[in-house]
Each structure stands twice: as structure tokens, then as C-alpha cells.
Design an enzyme around this catalytic site. Structure first.
Site, PDB file in Angstrom:
ATOM      1  CG  ASP A  29       2.433  -4.141   3.547  1.00  0.00           C
ATOM      2  OD1 ASP A  29       1.745  -5.125   3.243  1.00  0.00           O
ATOM      3  OD2 ASP A  29       3.671  -4.119   3.420  1.00  0.00           O
ATOM      4  CE1 TYR A  59       6.585  -9.341   2.996  1.00  0.00           C
ATOM      5  CE2 TYR A  59       7.766  -7.757   1.631  1.00  0.00           C
ATOM      6  CZ  TYR A  59       6.582  -8.302   2.088  1.00  0.00           C
ATOM      7  OH  TYR A  59       5.382  -7.816   1.624  1.00  0.00           O
ATOM      8  CG  HIS A 107      -2.794  -4.121   1.585  1.00  0.00           C
ATOM      9  ND1 HIS A 107      -2.558  -4.498   2.891  1.00  0.00           N
ATOM     10  CD2 HIS A 107      -1.570  -3.944   1.024  1.00  0.00           C
ATOM     11  CE1 HIS A 107      -1.250  -4.555   3.102  1.00  0.00           C
ATOM     12  NE2 HIS A 107      -0.636  -4.223   1.985  1.00  0.00           N
TER      13      HIS A 107
END
Length: 596
Positions: free
Chosen positions: A381, A517, A574
Site C-alpha cells: 500500500d 493521500y 492486501h
């Protein structure tokens, strides 16, 4: 200022980990006062006491005597005959494991014809301020052996002095600010939290011990907020197409408020060597576990969202102590697990620019500050994006990187994937699968990322004010991205997920983690966006089948010219290290073996 010197031993036995998982308060472990140890092993205890006193005196500290300013309050050790020592050495298990000794509570061996042969698997010495209970210093001395009478007393003296090599002569000025309690190590592989060498630095560069102690009133307030949740009406579909279903979130929140106990994970974390250091104006909190193997490879592990350093707790043992988990001593790692700025107990940036490149530079500073001249990096990630950035920068000493979410989409396919266009002709079966998965992700499942990329402050109000909202926002991703058929409890565990969600709540990092982000604001799967063609250091990739997308080998080799290892795991998603710690650890051993 008074001090307490505490000694304990860490065993390689797997039983220690089992016992730790079984008993969070460690009540089953025996500790022995200085006097109790002295009664049973007077010669050995006097040797340790003399050596420690000499080392302290050499640093200008008062002697470690009962009742003095520095005192040894508790220690654990073992006495055994040579046959047992040889047996346990053959297992690679040190002392304290197998059929005779049990974990930290192994006690003292029976008196035998060779009763003057002693073994201490690892002597861990912690120095505290006895008034504030701040941890001042930690060191370890591995595999201390004494063969008969005074034969090896000089070797012991040298070993203890070496252990104190990095003990600062005036540490009292830099005491940590957090309360510290002594608890056994969370895993038997924990040896020492000290760097291989601690360079002389200014106070701004200091590595400070860290301890978690959340006030009880914060826990009580969380429970009150959970009880007061105002629920929306039920979804109008029988699946997750409108989002995580009401009944699932209500069940999770009910358990969170009534049965979950934060103190369990707090205790487990505090049993690990935790630290904080300031880099580029921001505090970086991290776990640092050194292997007892002398040639262990330094490794920095970087988490993502909605994860945290908690993702990697299950792999600390297998990575630092591979022998105890069926691996080879030659595959051991020293493990560093930092929290990204804005996440967990790391500081929250107040200035702009904390993007993947800046975090990567901070990671290199951290590894060098810990005394490592070479190391490898791994990430998933955000951790993959940060590891990519680190590899592009190629700082001296970075030997290679391992990724579980690589950026491999070819430039000519990005626009079509983002726009939901039909796949072009000529794609192989793995490429077509990746294209379709990514198109669905960006078209239907990427709303969470879109709002954090564009409006992190707006979503931050929800995440900071409503624990139930935070739980729903986070749990949905555990369900979607884990290899669990939508039931993440099957592979991660309800308490483990709530550990992570509670960490975000108690640190109030919903908004600050979302800003990463905004700072990144890039396509994390695009090879062109991540400039993977600029990476020259060796790259390894493991593809887990339920990752957000399964990177095809063809795209991977095109994206990463220096790719030298590619493997597809049989299961996992993930949260690879969390879901499948054994597979993940095996992959890292294989991926980095040629770089040692």
C-alpha cells in the site's frame, strides 16, 4: 537522581510466544529478586554484579548494589549441566525451551556434577530513573557461558563492557518522558533494541525510548460515544453494493464497546522495544527489534492505510528469529517498523510536503541514525509507494526493496482503466484480469481514496468525531481487501482489527493519515506515475491473490527494469503480513537472500 537496573533473559523457545499470547499480564512468568538469585547461584551472580559494577563505574555511574542508587531489582537466568546445554544448542534454541525449561519461567536447573557451568541465553539490562520510572538505556549480552570456577570471568567482563560500549556517559540529561514498565519480550526473538552502533549526535537526533499509556478516561469516553451512536437506516440491497451493511457494523461496534480491551495490545506493544526520534521536524515513532543472529540483515517495513505498524507484529518473530520458525539463521533480519508521519504515534506534520519522497528520505535517515550502513526495505500500500521512492533515490546502503503492491500499469492503459473503457485486444489472461480488476476498483470501489485525495480535512471531521463512522470506514476495507470472502475475521481476527481502529481513534489520526493521500495525489498503480523506470536498485515482488489487483509478471518486468525476484503466493490479500505471516516471512527470506 536514583536508578534501578533490571536484568532479564530472552529465550529462543517458541513456548514463550505461546505463553505471551495466552497471558497478556505475564502473571505466569517467574522473576527472582537479587537475593533469591544470589542464594541459588552465588558465584554466577557475583560475577555478573562485579562486571556490571565495573562497566557502570567506567561510565561514571554509581555501583549496582542493593539499596544503592543503582540496584538490580529482578533477573532471570538458568543453571544447567553441559549435556542439556549441548542439547539445546543443537536445536538452535538457546536455553529455556523444549522439554525441560519453559519460557521465561524456566527456573534454575538441577544441581549436577558440572553445576558450575552456567548459561544465560541473553542478559537484557534496562536502566531506569527510579523516581520518574523513565527508561534511560537498554543493552543486551547474548549467550553468556561460564565453564568452571573463575575460568571465564575475564570473558564475562569483556562481554559486559562491550554491552556498555554504547551507554552514553551522561544519559541522565536525555531521559524519556514516558512511563516505562518492565514486561517480558513479546516474542522470544527480541534481543536488543540498541543500534549496532550509536553515533554521537545532538539532542535533536536522539533516539528516545517510547511507552504507551492511554489514560483510562479516553477509553471510557470511547465507550460512551459508541453507546450514543446514531445509526442510519438499513441498506436496501442484500449485498455490499451500497457499502458495508448495517448489521455487520452494529455487531462490530457492540463488541468494541462491550468486550474489546485496548490494554491487551498496549501491553503487547510495550513489551517490544519502542522508540521515537525527530527527523525533519517530525517525531517518528518506531519499533526496533534486533535479531540475536550476528549477520542479520537490517530491514525497514512500511505499512499503509488503513493499516499501521500493527500489520507487522506477527512477522517480527519469524523475521528476527527464523530458526524458531523453521527457517535458517542465515535468513535473519533486524526489523525496524516506523509509523508514517500522521499515523499512529508518530507526529502529525504541520507543514506541506510530507509526500512519499520526503518520508523515504526520513526512512534513510532513521536507518543510518540506528547505525546501519546497509539495509533493505519492504512495503505494501503506501509502503510500496514509499519503498519505490526510496529506491528511486537510491541512498548509499540501500541494497534492494520488496513490494506487495507494485506500480505496474503500462502508460498506454492508464486512461482506459481510469475511464472504464473495454480492455484492448491482445492482452494475456493475467493482463486482462488485472485490467478488469483495476477498472472495477477505480469505477466502483475507489471513493474512499478520492475523498482523501481531494478533501482529507472534510472526511477528517467524521473520523475524529464518530468512532462508529471510523469503524465502518475502516472495516469495509478489511472486508474488501483481505483474502477472506468478505469475512476478515477469518484471517485477521476481530480484536486485531479493533486494535488498529482503536489506534486511529486514540491518536486522532483520521484526518492526518488522510492527508498523506492528498500529499501523494498520484496513481499508485501506474508505472509512469511512480517513475519505476528510474529505479536501479534490485526490486523483488510478491503478488498475493487478493491484493487490490494482481500485478502480471509481464507488466512487472516492463515496469521495473531491475526486477530480480517475482513470485505469486498461494493465498493472502492486501494485508499480507497480517493475514499470512508465515508466507510473508518466507517470501522476504527468499527475496532478499541473494542480497546479503
Amino acid at each position: 537522581m536514583g536508578f534501578a537496573l533490571v536484568c532479564a533473559t530472552a529465550s529462543l523457545a517458541q513456548q514463550v510466544k505461546t505463553d505471551f499470547d495466552r497471558s497478556a499480564n505475564f502473571s505466569q512468568y517467574k522473576t527472582y529478586s537479587w537475593e533469591q538469585v544470589q542464594t541459588q547461584n552465588p558465584l554466577w551472580v557475583e560475577r555478573i554484579k562485579t562486571a556490571v559494577n565495573a562497566a557502570l563505574a567506567g561510565k561514571g555511574w554509581e555501583q549496582a548494589e542493593t539499596g544503592g542508587n543503582v540496584s538490580i531489582m529482578a533477573m532471570e537466568m538458568t543453571q544447567s549441566h553441559q549435556t542439556l546445554n549441548t542439547y539445546y544448542d543443537g536445536l538452535g534454541g538457546g536455553w529455556g525451551g523444549g522439554r525441560r525449561f519453559g519460557g521465561f519461567g524456566g527456573g534454575f536447573g538441577e544441581s549436577t556434577t558440572t553445576q558450575e557451568t552456567y548459561r544465560v541465553g541473553t542478559l537484557v539490562v534496562d536502566l531506569f530513573d527510579s523516581k520518574t520510572k523513565n527508561l534511560i538505556w537498554r543493552g543486551s549480552l547474548s549467550d553468556v557461558l561460564s565453564d568452571k570456577a573463575n575460568k571465564n570471568i575475564k570473558s564475562l567482563d569483556k562481554g559486559v563492557l562491550k554491552m556498555f560500549d554504547h551507554f552514553p556517559p551522561d544519559t541522565r540529561k536525555g531521559a524519556a518522558s514516558s512511563y516505562v514498565e518492565i514486561t517480558p519480550a513479546a516474542d522470544a526473538s527480541v534481543v536488543s533494541s540498541l543500534p549496532a552502533s550509536l553515533p554521537a549526535t545532538s539532542d535533536d537526533n536522539a533516539i528516545r525510548p517510547f511507552h504507551i499509556d492511554i489514560p483510562e478516561d479516553q477509553i471510557a469516553e470511547l465507550r460512551q460515544r459508541l453507546v450514543a451512536t446514531r445509526w442510519p437506516d438499513k441498506e436496501t440491497v442484500n449485498d455490499e453494493s451500497q457499502g458495508i451493511r448495517l448489521a455487520e457494523v452494529q455487531a462490530l461496534v457492540q463488541y468494541w464497546g462491550n468486550a474489546y480491551n485496548w490494554r491487551n495490545i498496549e501491553t503487547k506493544l510495550n513489551a517490544l522495544p519502542e522508540f521515537v526520534t525527530t527527523i525533519d521536524g517530525v517525531d517518528i515513532q518506531f519499533i526496533h527489534v534486533r535479531s540475536r543472529e550476528p549477520n542479520a540483515l537490517p530491514l525497514i517495513l512500511t505499512h499503509g492505510w488503513p493499516g499501521s505498524p500493527l500489520e507487522y507484529l506477527k512477522v517480527i518473530g519469524p523475521l528476527t528469529n527464523p530458526v524458531a520458525y523453521g527457517g535458517s539463521a542465515q535468513d535473519a533480519f533486524d526489523v525496524v517498523i516506523p509509523a508514517i508521519p500522521g499515523y499512529g504515534f508518530s507526529g502529525k506534520p504541520t507543514d506541506l510536503g510530507w509526500n512519499p519522497d520526503r518520508v523515504a528520505r526520513a526512512w534513510d535517515v532513521l536507518m543510518k541514525r540506528l547505525g546501519y550502513t546497509h539495509y533493505v526495505a519492504q512495503g505494501g500500500d503506501h509502503g510500496s509507494v514509499i519503498s519505490d521512492a526510496l529506491a528511486r533515490q537510491a541512498p548509499p546502503g540501500l541494497l534492494g526493496i520488496h513490494l506487495t503492491m507494485p506500480a505496474t500499469i503500462p502508460a498506454n492503459l492508464v486512461e482506459g482503466i481510469n475511464g472504464g473503457d473495454p480492455a484492448p485486444t491482445g492482452l494475456t489472461a493475467p493482463e486482462l484480469r488485472a485490467y478488469s480488476t483495476l477498472s472495477t476498483f477505480f469505477g466502483r470501489n475507489g471513493a474512499y481514496g478520492a475523498i482523501m485525495v481531494t478533501r482529507p480535512q472534510t472526511i477528517g471531521y467524521l473520523l475524529a468525531d464518530s468512532p462508529s463512522g471510523l469503524a465502518a470506514f475502516t472495516y469495509e476495507k478489511f472486508a474488501e481487501w483481505s483474502d477472506s470472502d468478505g469475512h476478515p475475521e477469518r484471517v485477521i481476527g476481530r480484536d486485531e482489527m479493533l486494535d488498529d481502529i482503536t489506534l486511529y481513534w486514540l491518536t486522532n489520526t483520521g484526518a492526518s493519515s488522510s492527508r498523506f493521500y492528498w500529499e501523494n495525489n498520484n496513481n499508485n498503480f501506474s508505472a509512469a506515475a511512480q517513475k519505476t523506470n528510474q529505479i536501479k536498485v534490485p526490486v523483488a515482488i510478491t503478488v498475493f491473490p487478493h491484493e487490490i489487483y494482481r500485478a502480471p509478471e509481464s507488466w512487472s518486468r516492463q515496469a521495473y527494469p531491475s526486477l530480480y525476484y517475482f513470485h505469486e503466493a498461494a493465498k493472502g490479500g492486501h494485508f499480507a503480513a497480517w493475514e499470512q505471516p508465515e508466507i510473508f516471512s518466507t517470501e522476504l527470506r527468499a527475496a532478499f537472500r541473494s542480497l546479503r
